[in-house]
Design a protein around this motif. Structure first.
Motif, PDB file in Angstrom:
ATOM      1  N   THR A  97     -10.640 -17.198  48.265  1.00 54.50           N
ATOM      2  CA  THR A  97      -9.168 -17.066  48.058  1.00 54.50           C
ATOM      3  C   THR A  97      -8.649 -18.558  47.905  1.00 54.50           C
ATOM      4  OG1 THR A  97      -8.811 -17.186  50.234  1.00 54.50           O
ATOM      5  CG2 THR A  97      -8.808 -14.997  49.241  1.00 54.50           C
ATOM      6  N   ALA A  98      -7.676 -18.686  47.062  1.00 55.42           N
ATOM      7  CA  ALA A  98      -7.159 -20.056  46.724  1.00 55.42           C
ATOM      8  C   ALA A  98      -5.371 -19.881  46.307  1.00 55.42           C
ATOM      9  CB  ALA A  98      -7.578 -20.756  45.663  1.00 55.42           C
ATOM     10  N   ASP A  99      -4.692 -21.010  46.224  1.00 57.36           N
ATOM     11  CA  ASP A  99      -3.481 -20.702  46.253  1.00 57.36           C
ATOM     12  C   ASP A  99      -2.797 -21.181  44.958  1.00 57.36           C
ATOM     13  OD1 ASP A  99      -0.649 -20.744  46.700  1.00 57.36           O
ATOM     14  OD2 ASP A  99      -0.507 -22.586  47.918  1.00 57.36           O
ATOM     15  N   PRO A 100      -2.497 -20.311  43.892  1.00 58.25           N
ATOM     16  CA  PRO A 100      -2.557 -18.918  44.032  1.00 58.25           C
ATOM     17  C   PRO A 100      -4.085 -18.373  43.285  1.00 58.25           C
ATOM     18  CG  PRO A 100      -1.537 -19.470  42.014  1.00 58.25           C
ATOM     19  CD  PRO A 100      -1.665 -20.782  42.519  1.00 58.25           C
ATOM     20  N   ILE A 101      -4.671 -19.200  42.599  1.00 55.33           N
ATOM     21  CA  ILE A 101      -5.885 -18.563  41.928  1.00 55.33           C
ATOM     22  C   ILE A 101      -7.251 -19.482  41.954  1.00 55.33           C
ATOM     23  CG2 ILE A 101      -6.856 -17.702  39.658  1.00 55.33           C
ATOM     24  CD1 ILE A 101      -4.381 -16.314  39.159  1.00 55.33           C
ATOM     25  N   ASN A 102      -8.218 -19.040  42.456  1.00 54.52           N
ATOM     26  CA  ASN A 102      -9.605 -19.896  42.304  1.00 54.52           C
ATOM     27  C   ASN A 102      -9.803 -20.097  40.807  1.00 54.52           C
ATOM     28  OD1 ASN A 102     -11.944 -21.017  42.170  1.00 54.52           O
ATOM     29  ND2 ASN A 102     -12.735 -19.761  44.081  1.00 54.52           N
ATOM     30  N   PRO A 103      -9.739 -21.290  40.124  1.00 51.45           N
ATOM     31  CA  PRO A 103     -10.176 -21.201  38.844  1.00 51.45           C
ATOM     32  C   PRO A 103     -11.719 -20.530  38.429  1.00 51.45           C
ATOM     33  CG  PRO A 103     -10.026 -23.484  39.640  1.00 51.45           C
ATOM     34  CD  PRO A 103      -9.522 -22.356  40.636  1.00 51.45           C
ATOM     35  N   MET A 104     -12.417 -20.474  39.479  1.00 46.04           N
ATOM     36  CA  MET A 104     -13.958 -20.283  39.093  1.00 46.04           C
ATOM     37  C   MET A 104     -13.758 -18.771  38.739  1.00 46.04           C
ATOM     38  SD  MET A 104     -16.253 -22.563  41.542  1.00 46.04           S
ATOM     39  CE  MET A 104     -15.243 -22.719  43.147  1.00 46.04           C
ATOM     40  N   ARG A 105     -13.094 -17.958  39.572  1.00 44.43           N
ATOM     41  CA  ARG A 105     -12.942 -16.659  39.533  1.00 44.43           C
ATOM     42  C   ARG A 105     -12.485 -16.124  38.058  1.00 44.43           C
ATOM     43  NH1 ARG A 105     -10.157 -11.932  43.479  1.00 44.43           N
ATOM     44  NH2 ARG A 105     -10.438 -10.265  41.982  1.00 44.43           N
ATOM     45  N   LEU A 106     -11.686 -17.039  37.368  1.00 44.58           N
ATOM     46  CA  LEU A 106     -11.059 -16.810  35.991  1.00 44.58           C
ATOM     47  C   LEU A 106     -12.284 -16.532  34.920  1.00 44.58           C
ATOM     48  CD1 LEU A 106      -8.741 -16.573  33.733  1.00 44.58           C
ATOM     49  CD2 LEU A 106      -8.986 -19.101  33.824  1.00 44.58           C
ATOM     50  N   PHE A 107     -13.466 -17.665  35.210  1.00 46.63           N
ATOM     51  CA  PHE A 107     -14.558 -17.758  34.404  1.00 46.63           C
ATOM     52  C   PHE A 107     -15.523 -16.361  35.102  1.00 46.63           C
ATOM     53  CE2 PHE A 107     -12.544 -21.612  33.811  1.00 46.63           C
ATOM     54  CZ  PHE A 107     -12.779 -22.121  32.759  1.00 46.63           C
ATOM     55  N   ALA A 108     -15.706 -16.223  36.121  1.00 47.81           N
ATOM     56  CA  ALA A 108     -16.538 -15.270  36.885  1.00 47.81           C
ATOM     57  C   ALA A 108     -16.336 -13.835  36.194  1.00 47.81           C
ATOM     58  CB  ALA A 108     -16.782 -15.270  38.182  1.00 47.81           C
ATOM     59  N   GLU A 109     -14.825 -13.789  36.322  1.00 47.41           N
ATOM     60  CA  GLU A 109     -14.471 -12.341  35.868  1.00 47.41           C
ATOM     61  C   GLU A 109     -14.600 -12.086  34.331  1.00 47.41           C
ATOM     62  OE1 GLU A 109     -12.752  -9.658  37.372  1.00 47.41           O
ATOM     63  OE2 GLU A 109     -11.814 -10.550  39.301  1.00 47.41           O
ATOM     64  N   LEU A 110     -14.677 -13.149  33.488  1.00 43.95           N
ATOM     65  CA  LEU A 110     -14.840 -12.916  32.078  1.00 43.95           C
ATOM     66  C   LEU A 110     -16.456 -12.773  31.717  1.00 43.95           C
ATOM     67  CD1 LEU A 110     -14.188 -13.175  29.347  1.00 43.95           C
ATOM     68  CD2 LEU A 110     -14.500 -15.746  29.413  1.00 43.95           C
ATOM     69  N   SER A 111     -17.206 -13.347  32.547  1.00 45.12           N
ATOM     70  CA  SER A 111     -18.880 -13.348  32.001  1.00 45.12           C
ATOM     71  C   SER A 111     -19.277 -12.024  31.947  1.00 45.12           C
ATOM     72  CB  SER A 111     -19.500 -13.887  33.197  1.00 45.12           C
ATOM     73  OG  SER A 111     -19.617 -15.320  33.105  1.00 45.12           O
ATOM     74  N   PRO A 112     -19.000 -10.865  32.645  1.00 41.59           N
ATOM     75  CA  PRO A 112     -19.604  -9.645  32.302  1.00 41.59           C
ATOM     76  C   PRO A 112     -18.824  -9.056  31.387  1.00 41.59           C
ATOM     77  CG  PRO A 112     -18.467  -9.505  34.322  1.00 41.59           C
ATOM     78  CD  PRO A 112     -18.586 -10.973  33.987  1.00 41.59           C
ATOM     79  N   ARG A 113     -17.654  -9.436  30.968  1.00 46.24           N
ATOM     80  CA  ARG A 113     -16.784  -8.845  29.938  1.00 46.24           C
ATOM     81  C   ARG A 113     -17.015  -9.399  28.419  1.00 46.24           C
ATOM     82  NH1 ARG A 113     -13.564  -8.839  34.589  1.00 46.24           N
ATOM     83  NH2 ARG A 113     -12.533  -6.721  34.961  1.00 46.24           N
ATOM     84  N   LEU A 114     -17.613 -10.652  28.438  1.00 44.61           N
ATOM     85  CA  LEU A 114     -18.036 -11.360  27.132  1.00 44.61           C
ATOM     86  C   LEU A 114     -18.440 -10.341  26.267  1.00 44.61           C
ATOM     87  CD1 LEU A 114     -19.090 -14.934  28.139  1.00 44.61           C
ATOM     88  CD2 LEU A 114     -17.182 -14.161  26.840  1.00 44.61           C
ATOM     89  N   PRO A 115     -18.173 -10.123  24.821  1.00 43.21           N
ATOM     90  CA  PRO A 115     -18.606  -9.396  23.818  1.00 43.21           C
ATOM     91  C   PRO A 115     -19.791 -10.150  23.559  1.00 43.21           C
ATOM     92  CG  PRO A 115     -16.173  -9.901  23.318  1.00 43.21           C
ATOM     93  CD  PRO A 115     -16.705 -10.703  24.713  1.00 43.21           C
ATOM     94  N   GLU A 116     -20.713  -9.628  23.136  1.00 41.65           N
ATOM     95  CA  GLU A 116     -22.179 -10.157  22.571  1.00 41.65           C
ATOM     96  C   GLU A 116     -22.025 -11.296  21.654  1.00 41.65           C
ATOM     97  OE1 GLU A 116     -24.971  -9.075  24.569  1.00 41.65           O
ATOM     98  OE2 GLU A 116     -23.405  -8.428  25.828  1.00 41.65           O
ATOM     99  N   ASP A 117     -20.871 -11.035  20.586  1.00 39.90           N
ATOM    100  CA  ASP A 117     -20.705 -11.830  19.631  1.00 39.90           C
ATOM    101  C   ASP A 117     -19.812 -13.075  20.059  1.00 39.90           C
ATOM    102  OD1 ASP A 117     -18.841 -10.216  19.434  1.00 39.90           O
ATOM    103  OD2 ASP A 117     -18.826  -9.920  17.142  1.00 39.90           O
ATOM    104  N   ALA A 118     -19.505 -13.213  21.269  1.00 43.37           N
ATOM    105  CA  ALA A 118     -18.055 -14.066  21.497  1.00 43.37           C
ATOM    106  C   ALA A 118     -18.414 -15.496  21.220  1.00 43.37           C
ATOM    107  CB  ALA A 118     -17.878 -13.951  22.802  1.00 43.37           C
ATOM    108  N   ILE A 119     -17.545 -16.344  20.705  1.00 39.92           N
ATOM    109  CA  ILE A 119     -17.604 -17.911  20.469  1.00 39.92           C
ATOM    110  C   ILE A 119     -16.520 -18.277  21.763  1.00 39.92           C
ATOM    111  CG2 ILE A 119     -17.222 -19.760  19.151  1.00 39.92           C
ATOM    112  CD1 ILE A 119     -17.864 -18.009  17.008  1.00 39.92           C
ATOM    113  N   VAL A 120     -16.963 -19.283  22.593  1.00 38.79           N
ATOM    114  CA  VAL A 120     -16.419 -19.845  23.577  1.00 38.79           C
ATOM    115  C   VAL A 120     -16.252 -21.413  23.444  1.00 38.79           C
ATOM    116  CG1 VAL A 120     -15.987 -20.036  26.165  1.00 38.79           C
ATOM    117  CG2 VAL A 120     -17.138 -18.025  25.088  1.00 38.79           C
ATOM    118  N   THR A 121     -15.117 -21.877  23.489  1.00 36.97           N
ATOM    119  CA  THR A 121     -14.673 -23.143  23.614  1.00 36.97           C
ATOM    120  C   THR A 121     -14.233 -23.774  24.647  1.00 36.97           C
ATOM    121  OG1 THR A 121     -12.501 -23.425  22.313  1.00 36.97           O
ATOM    122  CG2 THR A 121     -14.245 -23.082  20.836  1.00 36.97           C
ATOM    123  N   ALA A 122     -14.454 -24.918  25.324  1.00 33.35           N
ATOM    124  CA  ALA A 122     -13.781 -25.477  26.463  1.00 33.35           C
ATOM    125  C   ALA A 122     -13.072 -27.029  26.123  1.00 33.35           C
ATOM    126  CB  ALA A 122     -14.753 -25.454  27.697  1.00 33.35           C
TER     127      ALA A 122
END
Length: 597
Positions: A363-388
């Protein structure tokens, strides 16, 4: 019928080369070419950014994700100057981009005329592979063709300067005369393979090793099957340079993930303990993360002879295409019967992903940024393109996202400049209009230029077959990466005047443009927000309020680095209390029991 002008010929020649998009911003230094676009029915398509630097970044993103030539254009003087940062991004990441820039009339050159800049001097470094100014029409086909071939062949930016009055001249081709240079379009590439002796010597080294580590970079992207085969034969683990994150699936149990400052513990430990190193398609610069110079025997494969043998004392430096060279090497390799080294790597990798999941759940205040990425990983479409974008977003992109199958991803690797995340995403959408694109950008990058490029997204998104372009803002009101670098590297506490950002409602800005917008302030909202964005019928901005006190500390941080950061914060860092609270909770996850299978 009106005579074809130089400006008409420029666009016609680009069409012959298969150029479909030019990322540009107008100005009177290219008025002649703009008029030609009107006569050419906007073919190739003129893609208008909000700023020339964004045009260059969009061309880089387009080239990175398609493997084709990216083209950008700008006016003379300030427009040409604004392209430079994006062109340097292309130069340092070895991306083929052509810049076409205007110049004042030939008659005004040398007269301190308005917007007159010595562009040949200005561009001679960034476009060092090929730079030329067109002064007569007959010069044009050779200059343009050669700039394109050089950009593609050297994987580098090239530039052409066309004075405004030359653009308006009637085009006449080079004649069959003395000092005329004819030209032609097209190029067929050879397949480069090392000689048999080099392959034999490389195989001897790799077969002799008992603890083989492979480092794969973006140059190995066309060699996925071959890399997997070699890794299986040698019982090796594979670490990936940051620009090679999408080379192999992170679901392979022996892929240790990123290496270096943003790397993983399994990659660090594999390099620390290996006795043999095979580098494929990478010029990874941080040699302190490679094996000790007297520790491992090493082989390198790279298509570019200027970037081989320069990071490690290799015994064999093979110049060749990654896939072709590995295919030639495979019959010479002996399958490794002892799998203890591979088993150890796989155990470390399994534990690492468990640690990453546990850290994201803190937990963090308010959101742990790592959770944002971790929640996306299993939801990533197989043909997704990601930029950072550059910044703390790059840390979580490198460590938390698990790429699978045909997913693609990139960022500004060697220049590590702020601001390319959103324009990379735009370039990716024009290159692959049927694929979903996800951008991660810090709020600093959004304030620098990402907000303006949302206007570009508003203008063009309905042209894309798949409307999903998700811009995810890590909203923490802090230039977070530099804040942490000050603490860890300079021994200085946070300097609020330089680091604190004005608070902006990014979702409201996006909604005002008619884009889908979601504000996330509760970690339980993250999953539903991703679901909404990934099923939306238009581009989405996720405004995610993150805790700036979650430390992007690499898993291999030394005691001295941690001590220095701690001492810096004790000097009066305004975030000390939050950092101690979050840092202890997150770092503790590395030392708690976790499953290894």
């Amino acid at each position: 019928m009106a005579a074809q002008k130089v400006s008409d010929y420029v666009l016609a020649r680009l069409r012959e080369w298969g150029v479909e998009h030019v990322f540009a911003f107008p100005g009177d230094g290219i008025n002649g070419i703009l008029a030609a676009w009107g006569r050419a029915d906007n073919n190739p398509a003129f893609i208008q950014s909000r700023h020339e630097e964004m045009s260059a970044f969009e061309a880089v993103g387009y080239a990175k994700f398609t493997g084709r030539l990216g083209v950008c254009m700008a006016t003379s003087g300030p427009g040409a100057i604004h392209l430079l940062n994006g062109l340097y991004d292309a130069k340092l990441d070895h991306v083929p981009v052509l810049a076409i820039v205007g110049q004042t009339n030939r008659s005004a050159m040398g007269g301190s005329y308005q917007q007159e800049v010595d562009l040949l001097s200005l561009y001679k470094d960034v476009a060092s592979e090929y730079l030329q100014m067109v002064t007569v029409p007959e010069q044009l086909p050779n200059v343009l063709d050669r700039a394109i071939r050089t950009a593609l062949g050297r994987r580098a930016p090239t530039a052409i300067i066309i004075p405004a009055d030359v653009q308006e001249l009637d085009y006449s081709p080079p004649t069959h005369d003395f000092k005329m240079v004819p030209s032609s379009t097209g190029i067929d590439w050879p397949t480069t393979v090392p000689d048999d002796d080099a392959l034999v010597r490389a195989a001897e080294i790799l077969n002799a090793g008992t603890k083989v580590a492979i480092l794969a970079g973006s140059g190995a992207r066309n060699a996925r099957a071959e890399l997997e085969h070699v890794a299986d034969l040698l019982g090796a683990g594979v670490a990936k340079a940051l620009l090679g994150k999408d080379v192999l699936s992170d679901d392979l149990p022996y892929v240790t993930g990123a290496i270096g400052l943003l790397g993983t513990r399994p990659s660090y430990e594999m390099m620390r303990d290996c006795d043999t190193l095979l580098t494929v398609g990478s010029s990874f610069p941080y040699t302190q993360f490679l094996p000790g110079y007297d520790q491992a025997r090493a082989v390198q494969i790279d298509i570019d002879p200027t970037f081989i043998g320069m990071r490690y004392p290799n015994e064999v430096n093979m110049v060749g295409d990654a896939a072709t060279t590995l295919r030639a090497l495979i019959p010479l390799l002996t399958p490794r019967p002892d799998r203890s080294w591979r088993n150890k790597i796989e155990k470390n990798v399994a534990r690492w992903w468990s640690v990453m999941a546990a850290e994201a759940a803190v937990t963090a205040d308010p959101i742990n940024p790592m959770r944002l990425f971790a929640e996306l990983s299993p939801r990533l479409p197989e043909d997704a393109i990601v930029t950072a974008d550059s910044g703390s977003a790059a840390n979580w992109y490198a460590r938390q996202l698990r790429f699978r199958a045909d997913m693609r991803g990139s960022l500004s690797g060697n220049l590590a400049t702020m601001g390319p995340g959103v324009p990379y995403g735009i370039g990716a959408k024009f290159g692959h209009p049927a694929r979903p694109v996800i951008v991660f950008a810090g709020d600093g990058a959004m304030q620098m230029n990402g907000l303006a490029e949302l206007i570009t997204i508003k203008r063009y998104w309905q042209l894309w077959d798949d409307p999903r372009l998700i811009v995810t803002v890590l909203h923490n009101d802090d230039l977070n990466q530099v804040t942490w670098e000050m603490r860890a590297m300079s021994g200085a506490p946070k300097f609020a005047e330089s680091q604190t950002l004005p608070d902006v409602d990014y979702a409201a800005f996006a909604a005002g443009l008619g884009l889908h917008a979601i504000t996330v302030t509760d970690p339980e909202q993250i999953g539903p927000a991703w679901e909404q964005a990934l099923t939306a019928n238009r581009p989405t901005v996720l405004d995610v309020h993150c805790d700036p006190n979650v430390p992007p500390v690499p898993p291999h941080a030394t005691y001295d680095q941690m001590k220095q950061a701690g001492a810096a914060m004790l000097k009066g860092d305004e975030d000390l209390r939050g950092i101690v609270k979050e840092g202890i909770k997150i770092k503790a996850q590395e030392f708690l029991p976790h499953p290894t299978q």
